[in-house]
Write an enzyme that holds these catalytic residues in place. Sequence first.
Site, mmCIF file in Angstrom:
data_model
loop_
_atom_site.group_PDB
_atom_site.id
_atom_site.type_symbol
_atom_site.label_atom_id
_atom_site.label_comp_id
_atom_site.label_asym_id
_atom_site.label_seq_id
_atom_site.Cartn_x
_atom_site.Cartn_y
_atom_site.Cartn_z
ATOM 1 C CG HIS A 1 -1.926 1.170 1.052
ATOM 2 N ND1 HIS A 1 -3.043 1.134 0.246
ATOM 3 C CD2 HIS A 1 -1.855 2.452 1.529
ATOM 4 C CE1 HIS A 1 -3.630 2.318 0.262
ATOM 5 N NE2 HIS A 1 -2.930 3.138 1.038
ATOM 6 C CG HIS B 1 0.647 10.817 1.941
ATOM 7 N ND1 HIS B 1 0.584 10.348 0.645
ATOM 8 C CD2 HIS B 1 -0.241 10.068 2.649
ATOM 9 C CE1 HIS B 1 -0.312 9.377 0.570
ATOM 10 N NE2 HIS B 1 -0.819 9.185 1.773
HETATM 11 ZN ZN ZN Z 1 -3.052 5.192 0.823
#
Ligand code: ZN
Length: 295
Positions: free
Chosen positions: A231, A258
């Site tokens: 993922h 992120h």
């Molecule tokens: Zn994700």
Amino acid sequence: MREERTIQKEIFLSGIGIHSGKRIDMLLKPATSGGIVFRRTDLDNLEFKVNPHIARANYSTVLIKDGYQIRTVEHLLATLYIFGIDNLIIEMNGEEVPIMDGSAAPFVQAILKAGIKLLPSKKKAIRLTKPFIINENGNYIEFYPENEFKITYTIEFDHPFIQTQSLTFPINIKNFVTEIAPARTFGFLKDVKKLRAKGLALGGSLENALVLDDNSLINGSLRYPDEFVRHKILDLIGDLALLGHPLIGHFKAFRAGHSLHLKVVNFLINSQEFWKYEDNEIIYNFLKTLNNKNL
Ligand SMILES: [Zn+2]
């Protein structure tokens, strides 16, 4: 270079936003130019043209314009990147891309069903030409030249069910569809209260995320033994997709997320001495062959 693409037919999707908790309807419409554009129909059609300058990290990747946002774009953008869809209008009646089942598989299925349309315009690839490493508190992403787009990702969690997982994949349609897209997002029960106090994870549930208590997974079974690191690869593809071009080179991420992904994206747009545009037909033919073989 390769030909630009869009989809053949409109795609309608509906679902819950994992952070907002709200139900969102989303309509993907073919476009012949203009890049990928999100359009908020609940805000008088306010448009967010996808590009790194409006992207922020906040437990997902968020596009921000005029104080409004489109949240959790990464799984959809990863899917569009893989299929080479450069031009698309995405109409939404709310602020977040539906999380679906927590993976990119529903987006893959929708695009395969709608079909891909080739456009006359051409897209250059970005080829990495020099190595670099970006550190953030001991976590890092390094990248270096290689003749295909490849990702190596390593995660380390002090949790008996995850621990250390590391994988390398050449990023192409086949690997994406079978090895990466079905991997679901994950979270820890101990973080839920804290996240919800911040207005995050309000839509997270056992139906759209792998949820872990102190020792194990509390919902169902894994799709892959190392679904967690897969993922993370999906998330990185979605963030690199903000660059707006096919990529050629190897990205190696260690305990990233992120925020670090976006640092790499911003570094690349500000440091053109580390890459060049690839515009020869070899790349075009390679992608074309790949495409024909797998679709
Ligand atoms: Zn994700």
